[in-house]
Each structure stands twice: as structure tokens, then as C-alpha cells.
Design a protein around this motif. Structure first.
Motif, PDB file in Angstrom:
ATOM      1  N   ASN A   5       1.203  -1.044  -0.113  1.00 17.01           N
ATOM      2  CA  ASN A   5      -0.079  -0.051  -0.077  1.00 17.01           C
ATOM      3  C   ASN A   5       0.926   1.410  -0.256  1.00 17.01           C
ATOM      4  OD1 ASN A   5       0.811  -0.365   2.550  1.00 17.01           O
ATOM      5  ND2 ASN A   5      -0.819  -0.061   3.137  1.00 17.01           N
ATOM      6  N   THR A   6       2.029   0.943  -1.313  1.00 16.07           N
ATOM      7  CA  THR A   6       2.628   2.683  -0.214  1.00 16.07           C
ATOM      8  C   THR A   6       2.971   2.876  -2.283  1.00 16.07           C
ATOM      9  OG1 THR A   6       5.242   1.170  -0.843  1.00 16.07           O
ATOM     10  CG2 THR A   6       3.947   1.648   1.230  1.00 16.07           C
ATOM     11  N   GLN A   7       3.937   4.026  -2.662  1.00 12.89           N
ATOM     12  CA  GLN A   7       3.237   4.538  -3.808  1.00 12.89           C
ATOM     13  C   GLN A   7       4.316   4.140  -4.986  1.00 12.89           C
ATOM     14  OE1 GLN A   7       3.520   8.797  -3.871  1.00 12.89           O
ATOM     15  NE2 GLN A   7       1.884   9.118  -3.190  1.00 12.89           N
ATOM     16  N   MET A 106     -14.149   1.770  -8.600  1.00  9.80           N
ATOM     17  CA  MET A 106     -13.865   0.976  -7.962  1.00  9.80           C
ATOM     18  C   MET A 106     -12.778   0.683  -7.216  1.00  9.80           C
ATOM     19  SD  MET A 106     -12.640  -1.581 -11.565  1.00  9.80           S
ATOM     20  CE  MET A 106     -12.892  -3.430 -10.341  1.00  9.80           C
ATOM     21  N   ASN A 107     -12.556   2.666  -6.629  1.00 16.42           N
ATOM     22  CA  ASN A 107     -12.327   3.139  -5.334  1.00 16.42           C
ATOM     23  C   ASN A 107     -10.313   2.117  -5.676  1.00 16.42           C
ATOM     24  OD1 ASN A 107     -11.693   4.205  -2.907  1.00 16.42           O
ATOM     25  ND2 ASN A 107     -12.046   2.350  -1.813  1.00 16.42           N
ATOM     26  N   ARG A 108      -9.891   2.102  -7.005  1.00 11.10           N
ATOM     27  CA  ARG A 108      -8.211   1.808  -7.584  1.00 11.10           C
ATOM     28  C   ARG A 108      -7.189   2.875  -7.437  1.00 11.10           C
ATOM     29  NH1 ARG A 108     -10.964  -1.454  -5.708  1.00 11.10           N
ATOM     30  NH2 ARG A 108     -10.491  -3.926  -6.082  1.00 11.10           N
ATOM     31  N   PRO A 109      -6.548   2.700  -6.515  1.00 17.67           N
ATOM     32  CA  PRO A 109      -5.544   4.345  -7.090  1.00 17.67           C
ATOM     33  C   PRO A 109      -4.442   4.792  -8.361  1.00 17.67           C
ATOM     34  CG  PRO A 109      -3.606   2.000  -5.990  1.00 17.67           C
ATOM     35  CD  PRO A 109      -5.849   2.420  -5.879  1.00 17.67           C
ATOM     36  N   GLN A 132      -7.010  10.289  -6.161  1.00 13.91           N
ATOM     37  CA  GLN A 132      -6.227  11.254  -4.549  1.00 13.91           C
ATOM     38  C   GLN A 132      -5.990   9.430  -3.614  1.00 13.91           C
ATOM     39  OE1 GLN A 132      -6.650  14.491  -3.821  1.00 13.91           O
ATOM     40  NE2 GLN A 132      -5.068  13.665  -1.744  1.00 13.91           N
ATOM     41  N   LEU A 133      -6.385   8.546  -4.293  1.00 13.39           N
ATOM     42  CA  LEU A 133      -5.844   7.536  -3.151  1.00 13.39           C
ATOM     43  C   LEU A 133      -4.482   7.146  -3.185  1.00 13.39           C
ATOM     44  CD1 LEU A 133      -8.857   4.846  -4.883  1.00 13.39           C
ATOM     45  CD2 LEU A 133      -8.451   5.522  -2.349  1.00 13.39           C
ATOM     46  N   TYR A 134      -4.375   7.608  -4.394  1.00 13.65           N
ATOM     47  CA  TYR A 134      -2.882   7.404  -4.944  1.00 13.65           C
ATOM     48  C   TYR A 134      -2.225   8.316  -3.656  1.00 13.65           C
ATOM     49  CZ  TYR A 134       2.245   7.121  -7.139  1.00 13.65           C
ATOM     50  OH  TYR A 134       2.932   7.139  -7.847  1.00 13.65           O
ATOM     51  N   ALA A 135      -1.732   9.874  -4.150  1.00 10.33           N
ATOM     52  CA  ALA A 135      -1.156  10.623  -3.449  1.00 10.33           C
ATOM     53  C   ALA A 135      -2.012  10.987  -2.092  1.00 10.33           C
ATOM     54  CB  ALA A 135      -2.797  11.709  -3.969  1.00 10.33           C
TER      55      ALA A 135
END
Length: 140
Positions: A5-7, A106-109, A132-135
Motif C-alpha cells: 500500500n505504497t506509491q 472501483m476505489n483503486r489508486p 487522490q487514493l494514490y496521492a
């Protein structure tokens, strides 16, 4: 070890996914049907040990009601990155908008748009999108 769960993990996964597309394009070249590229791309993901789901129905909820729609995602890799495959003359704005909306639904980054009908996948045949999920994810 890199957390999922990291960039950084998502970026490394992106690199692997685009590498799979480049390999398929190197083997086949442009000019074939999207369905052919999809089968080969899925095979390449498997060879690289990447988990994936194909032709997934995208759930759509509108004001509390789940709607039966015809929205389908081409490939979801490692339950994180949406991949939409194309074999078109050129990518247009609606392709971008569709992928960004799928990412939201789908709530994916992250999402990757790949067009196999090109000369060079890396230079002109792929576009990546984050939200924004990714950010909000930590880098490492």
C-alpha cells in the motif's frame, strides 16, 4: 521489503505491467484486434507472476441502488491497478475519462491505458493515471 500500500510498490508494479505490454507489442507488432492483444497480455502477466482478473464487471451504485450496467474492466492487476487495453488509431479524451471513472467506481489508486496500435508502447502507447487514493499513500 516494500509494502503493497505504497506509491513505490504501485509504481514498480506499473513498470512491470508496461513491460508486459512492451513484450507483447515486440512479439506481435501493431494492427491486430484488441482481443488478441488482451489474450497475449494476460499470458505475459501470468509469466511474470502477476495476479490479475480479466473482464470484470464494475459495480455501479447510484443513490444507494446497485445498478446492472454493462461496464467492464479489461484487467485488474494485483487488485490495485486497472488496465484498459486498446488497439485504436489514437487514444482520445473519452478513453482517459472512462478509465478515471472506473478507478473512482472501483476505489483503486492507479490506472494504465495501453494502445497496442502504435510504433512504441513506452513513448506513445501508454498513459498512466493516479487519483487522490494514490496521492494519500505513503511513498515507501
Amino acid at each position: 521489503t516494500i509494502m503493497k500500500n505504497t506509491q513505490q510498490y504501485i509504481d514498480e508494479l506499473t513498470y512491470k505491467i508496461i513491460g508486459c505490454a512492451i513484450e507483447v507489442h515486440k512479439q506481435l507488432g501493431p494492427g491486430l484486434l484488441e482481443s488478441v492483444y488482451e489474450q497475449c497480455f494476460i499470458r505475459e502477466l501470468s509469466l511474470q507472476g502477476l495476479n490479475h482478473k480479466t473482464q470484470m464487471w464494475i459495480p455501479l451504485f447510484y443513490k444507494g441502488l446497485r445498478l446492472e450496467t454493462q461496464l467492464r474492466l479489461d484487467v485488474l492487476v494485483e487488485d490495485l491497478i486497472l488496465v484498459e487495453l486498446k488497439a485504436v488509431e489514437y487514444l482520445i479524451a473519452i478513453h482517459d475519462a472512462k478509465l478515471l471513472t472506473y478507478m473512482k467506481l472501483m476505489n483503486r489508486p492507479k490506472g494504465i491505458l495501453i494502445n497496442f496500435n502504435c510504433t512504441n508502447i513506452f513513448k506513445e502507447g501508454q498513459k498512466t493515471f493516479v487519483n487522490q487514493l494514490y496521492a494519500d499513500l505513503p511513498y515507501e
